[in-house]
Design a protein around this motif. Structure first.
Motif, PDB file in Angstrom:
ATOM      1  N   ALA A  13       0.848  -1.196   0.000  1.00 38.42           N
ATOM      2  CA  ALA A  13       0.000   0.000   0.000  1.00 38.42           C
ATOM      3  C   ALA A  13       0.881   1.243   0.000  1.00 38.42           C
ATOM      4  CB  ALA A  13      -0.918  -0.001   1.218  1.00 38.42           C
ATOM      5  N   THR A  14       0.455   2.243  -0.740  1.00 40.67           N
ATOM      6  CA  THR A  14       1.218   3.489  -0.786  1.00 40.67           C
ATOM      7  C   THR A  14       0.594   4.517   0.144  1.00 40.67           C
ATOM      8  OG1 THR A  14      -0.086   4.501  -2.552  1.00 40.67           O
ATOM      9  CG2 THR A  14       1.724   3.053  -3.226  1.00 40.67           C
ATOM     10  N   GLU A  15       1.299   5.582   0.331  1.00 41.48           N
ATOM     11  CA  GLU A  15       0.790   6.675   1.149  1.00 41.48           C
ATOM     12  C   GLU A  15      -0.129   7.587   0.350  1.00 41.48           C
ATOM     13  OE1 GLU A  15       1.261   7.025   4.414  1.00 41.48           O
ATOM     14  OE2 GLU A  15       2.450   5.196   4.457  1.00 41.48           O
ATOM     15  N   LEU A  16      -0.207   7.375  -0.951  1.00 43.27           N
ATOM     16  CA  LEU A  16      -1.012   8.220  -1.821  1.00 43.27           C
ATOM     17  C   LEU A  16      -2.480   7.811  -1.758  1.00 43.27           C
ATOM     18  CD1 LEU A  16       1.335   8.248  -4.930  1.00 43.27           C
ATOM     19  CD2 LEU A  16       1.097  10.022  -3.172  1.00 43.27           C
ATOM     20  N   PRO A  17      -3.388   8.760  -1.908  1.00 44.85           N
ATOM     21  CA  PRO A  17      -4.807   8.402  -1.921  1.00 44.85           C
ATOM     22  C   PRO A  17      -5.137   7.537  -3.135  1.00 44.85           C
ATOM     23  CG  PRO A  17      -4.499  10.733  -2.419  1.00 44.85           C
ATOM     24  CD  PRO A  17      -3.154  10.178  -2.090  1.00 44.85           C
ATOM     25  N   GLU A  18      -6.097   6.637  -2.964  1.00 42.22           N
ATOM     26  CA  GLU A  18      -6.493   5.754  -4.063  1.00 42.22           C
ATOM     27  C   GLU A  18      -7.256   6.506  -5.145  1.00 42.22           C
ATOM     28  OE1 GLU A  18      -8.645   2.274  -2.969  1.00 42.22           O
ATOM     29  OE2 GLU A  18      -7.553   2.097  -1.103  1.00 42.22           O
ATOM     30  N   ARG A  19      -8.052   7.466  -4.741  1.00 41.35           N
ATOM     31  CA  ARG A  19      -8.914   8.171  -5.685  1.00 41.35           C
ATOM     32  C   ARG A  19      -8.475   9.621  -5.782  1.00 41.35           C
ATOM     33  NH1 ARG A  19     -13.963   5.513  -2.825  1.00 41.35           N
ATOM     34  NH2 ARG A  19     -13.719   3.444  -3.671  1.00 41.35           N
ATOM     35  N   THR A  20      -7.986   9.967  -6.938  1.00 44.63           N
ATOM     36  CA  THR A  20      -7.569  11.345  -7.170  1.00 44.63           C
ATOM     37  C   THR A  20      -8.308  11.882  -8.381  1.00 44.63           C
ATOM     38  OG1 THR A  20      -5.757  10.723  -8.644  1.00 44.63           O
ATOM     39  CG2 THR A  20      -5.244  10.873  -6.271  1.00 44.63           C
ATOM     40  N   ASN A  21      -8.360  13.186  -8.491  1.00 48.19           N
ATOM     41  CA  ASN A  21      -8.991  13.807  -9.646  1.00 48.19           C
ATOM     42  C   ASN A  21      -8.253  13.404 -10.920  1.00 48.19           C
ATOM     43  OD1 ASN A  21     -10.958  15.478 -10.846  1.00 48.19           O
ATOM     44  ND2 ASN A  21      -9.459  17.113 -11.005  1.00 48.19           N
ATOM     45  N   GLU A  22      -6.937  13.310 -10.832  1.00 47.82           N
ATOM     46  CA  GLU A  22      -6.138  12.912 -11.996  1.00 47.82           C
ATOM     47  C   GLU A  22      -6.528  11.507 -12.480  1.00 47.82           C
ATOM     48  OE1 GLU A  22      -1.487  12.264 -13.321  1.00 47.82           O
ATOM     49  OE2 GLU A  22      -1.966  12.713 -11.238  1.00 47.82           O
ATOM     50  N   MET A  23      -6.644  10.561 -11.557  1.00 50.45           N
ATOM     51  CA  MET A  23      -7.014   9.194 -11.948  1.00 50.45           C
ATOM     52  C   MET A  23      -8.460   9.126 -12.427  1.00 50.45           C
ATOM     53  SD  MET A  23      -4.388   7.452 -12.040  1.00 50.45           S
ATOM     54  CE  MET A  23      -5.193   5.943 -12.497  1.00 50.45           C
TER      55      MET A  23
END
Length: 110
Positions: A13-23
């Motif tokens: 798991a990363t520290e980044l959010p799973e759902r981003t506006n970019e994705m």
């Protein structure tokens, strides 16, 4: 990191959010491209949201609801459809009695 990330991906798991506006934009572009490949009309809500103020592209605000409405009506008009002339599949919310909601559905759907 969220609990769900850790439970699904474990140590990967990363520290980044799973759902981003970019994705969401990547996903939206793929959906629009697929619709195009299939020869069906689509509405690129994500791109329209990027141009609107107070819209993040992921969540509908009052302004976002206006964007969705305008885009749906635009696509209907492009297809020579009139939302006002389309039949309802279900009763209008004003026809539903909160104490006996099934009555409105029985009258409309039978």
């Amino acid at each position: 990191m969220t609990f769900i990330c850790r439970s699904v991906y474990g140590e990967k798991a990363t520290e980044l959010p799973e759902r981003t506006n970019e994705m969401a934009g990547v996903y939206a572009r793929q959906c629009v491209e697929l619709a195009k490949d299939l020869g069906i009309r689509s509405i690129d809500i994500w791109s329209a949201m990027q141009e609107a103020e107070d819209c993040d592209g992921l969540h509908l605000t009052p302004e976002g609801n206006v964007v969705v409405y305008q885009e749906v009506i635009r696509v209907f008009n492009d297809a020579w459809l009139s939302a006002a002339e389309m039949p309802y599949d279900f009763p209008h919310h004003s026809e539903i009695d909160g104490k006996n909601p099934e009555k409105a559905f029985q009258q409309r759907c039978i």
